[in-house]
Design a protein around this motif. Structure first.
Motif, PDB file in Angstrom:
ATOM      1  N   GLY A  70       0.822  -1.207   0.000  1.00  0.00           N
ATOM      2  CA  GLY A  70       0.000   0.000   0.000  1.00  0.00           C
ATOM      3  C   GLY A  70       0.855   1.254   0.000  1.00  0.00           C
ATOM      4  N   ASN A  71       0.509   2.184   0.894  1.00  0.00           N
ATOM      5  CA  ASN A  71       1.189   3.477   0.974  1.00  0.00           C
ATOM      6  C   ASN A  71       2.386   3.410   1.916  1.00  0.00           C
ATOM      7  N   VAL A  72       3.327   4.334   1.708  1.00  0.00           N
ATOM      8  CA  VAL A  72       4.495   4.445   2.586  1.00  0.00           C
ATOM      9  C   VAL A  72       4.515   5.857   3.173  1.00  0.00           C
ATOM     10  N   TYR A  73       4.528   5.940   4.504  1.00  0.00           N
ATOM     11  CA  TYR A  73       4.608   7.234   5.196  1.00  0.00           C
ATOM     12  C   TYR A  73       5.872   7.228   6.051  1.00  0.00           C
ATOM     13  N   VAL A  74       6.736   8.200   5.836  1.00  0.00           N
ATOM     14  CA  VAL A  74       7.984   8.286   6.601  1.00  0.00           C
ATOM     15  C   VAL A  74       7.959   9.566   7.429  1.00  0.00           C
ATOM     16  N   LEU A  75       7.876   9.407   8.739  1.00  0.00           N
ATOM     17  CA  LEU A  75       7.908  10.567   9.638  1.00  0.00           C
ATOM     18  C   LEU A  75       9.364  10.828   9.988  1.00  0.00           C
ATOM     19  N   GLY A  76      10.087  11.246   8.982  1.00  0.00           N
ATOM     20  CA  GLY A  76      11.514  11.480   9.110  1.00  0.00           C
ATOM     21  C   GLY A  76      12.082  11.760   7.730  1.00  0.00           C
ATOM     22  N   ARG A  77      13.364  11.479   7.579  1.00  0.00           N
ATOM     23  CA  ARG A  77      14.071  11.781   6.334  1.00  0.00           C
ATOM     24  C   ARG A  77      14.132  10.520   5.469  1.00  0.00           C
ATOM     25  N   LEU A  78      13.622  10.621   4.245  1.00  0.00           N
ATOM     26  CA  LEU A  78      13.629   9.486   3.320  1.00  0.00           C
ATOM     27  C   LEU A  78      14.737   9.704   2.294  1.00  0.00           C
ATOM     28  N   LYS A  79      15.875   9.006   2.480  1.00  0.00           N
ATOM     29  CA  LYS A  79      17.021   9.178   1.585  1.00  0.00           C
ATOM     30  C   LYS A  79      17.362   7.879   0.836  1.00  0.00           C
ATOM     31  N   ILE A 108       3.553   7.847  -1.627  1.00  0.00           N
ATOM     32  CA  ILE A 108       4.726   7.879  -0.753  1.00  0.00           C
ATOM     33  C   ILE A 108       4.796   9.279  -0.156  1.00  0.00           C
ATOM     34  N   ALA A 109       4.898   9.369   1.166  1.00  0.00           N
ATOM     35  CA  ALA A 109       4.973  10.675   1.820  1.00  0.00           C
ATOM     36  C   ALA A 109       6.105  10.660   2.839  1.00  0.00           C
ATOM     37  N   ALA A 110       6.774  11.787   2.960  1.00  0.00           N
ATOM     38  CA  ALA A 110       7.882  11.868   3.909  1.00  0.00           C
ATOM     39  C   ALA A 110       8.053  13.298   4.401  1.00  0.00           C
ATOM     40  N   SER A 111       8.565  13.421   5.628  1.00  0.00           N
ATOM     41  CA  SER A 111       8.848  14.757   6.159  1.00  0.00           C
ATOM     42  C   SER A 111       9.901  15.442   5.312  1.00  0.00           C
ATOM     43  N   ARG A 112      10.910  14.659   4.868  1.00  0.00           N
ATOM     44  CA  ARG A 112      11.928  15.153   3.936  1.00  0.00           C
ATOM     45  C   ARG A 112      12.078  14.111   2.838  1.00  0.00           C
ATOM     46  N   LEU A 113      11.564  14.414   1.665  1.00  0.00           N
ATOM     47  CA  LEU A 113      11.546  13.465   0.547  1.00  0.00           C
ATOM     48  C   LEU A 113      12.811  13.661  -0.288  1.00  0.00           C
ATOM     49  N   GLU A 114      13.816  12.834  -0.019  1.00  0.00           N
ATOM     50  CA  GLU A 114      15.106  12.947  -0.695  1.00  0.00           C
ATOM     51  C   GLU A 114      15.571  11.573  -1.191  1.00  0.00           C
TER      52      GLU A 114
END
Length: 222
Positions: free
Chosen positions: A133-142, A157-163
């Motif tokens: 399903g969906n990916v939620y990152v409550l942080g930095r996605l590098k 895909i969601a992230a606090s910092r999408l990198e």
């Protein structure tokens, strides 16, 4: 007045044939043969065949498509049904589950989830996340992330910092460049999704209310 079992409607993309899902299959076949043999169509036209809530076996679907395409001008481009197979139903149930992972996804680590996953922490470079399903990152996605791994094109895909270095949704793959990262205003949580053009698109998290309204059905802010 006799009820029409086959309704044909013209659209900018061709024709939509809506088939009655309450009548007998034999009556439907008879009326469909008559409808497509009426003629008056110039050139080749794409047809969408809508079965509604009628369950059709593979053989019946093939028969309906064959009847339509016996008229050389009509080409069935899509068959749409509101009936879920057992496999599709089970897959949706699996993808509706949600896991939570607290911690860092380190380089070389692979984190997998059947449905949605919420990661409370960072995903380091060369760390990998895969979810049905969906990916939620409550942080930095590098690292590398793949949402909708079984073909769910609605996954996000969601992230606090999408990198991320690589973004994958269903069968779409994109390597994120420095330009991508700079183009996203990182003041807010950012997200990636498959847009109307069929390509991976990036936006701010608040845009999801309009892009994926069903994400906000059960709960959500203003």
């Amino acid at each position: 007045m006799k009820k029409q079992l086959v309704n044909m409607k013209g659209t900018k993309d061709g024709f939509v044939l809506r088939l009655d899902d309450q009548c007998s299959y034999a009556d439907l076949v008879e009326e469909l043969k008559g409808k497509v043999s009426e003629g008056g169509i110039d050139g080749k036209v794409d047809v969408q065949l809508h079965l509604g809530y009628r369950y059709c076996s593979d053989e019946q679907v093939k028969e309906l498509v064959k009847i339509v395409q016996e008229t050389e001008q009509l080409i069935v481009a899509k068959v749409q049904s509101e009936v879920l197979t057992v496999h599709e139903s089970n897959q949706k149930m699996i993808e509706s589950q949600q896991d939570t992972y607290v911690g860092v996804v380190r380089s070389g680590q692979i984190l997998r989830a059947s449905g949605d996953i919420v990661i409370v922490g960072n995903v380091n470079p060369n760390g990998r996340v895969e979810a049905g399903g969906n990916v939620y990152v409550l942080g930095r996605l590098k690292g590398i992330v793949h949402a909708g791994i079984h073909g769910n094109k609605e996954a996000i895909i969601a992230a606090s910092r999408l990198e991320a270095t690589h973004i994958m949704i269903a069968d779409q793959v994109e390597a994120m460049s420095d330009e991508h990262v700079k183009a996203i205003n990182q003041a807010d949580m950012a997200c990636a999704f498959i847009g109307y053009d069929g390509r991976i698109t990036y936006d701010q998290i608040h845009a999801l209310k309009n892009i994926r309204p069903l994400l906000n059905v059960s709960k959500g802010g203003s």
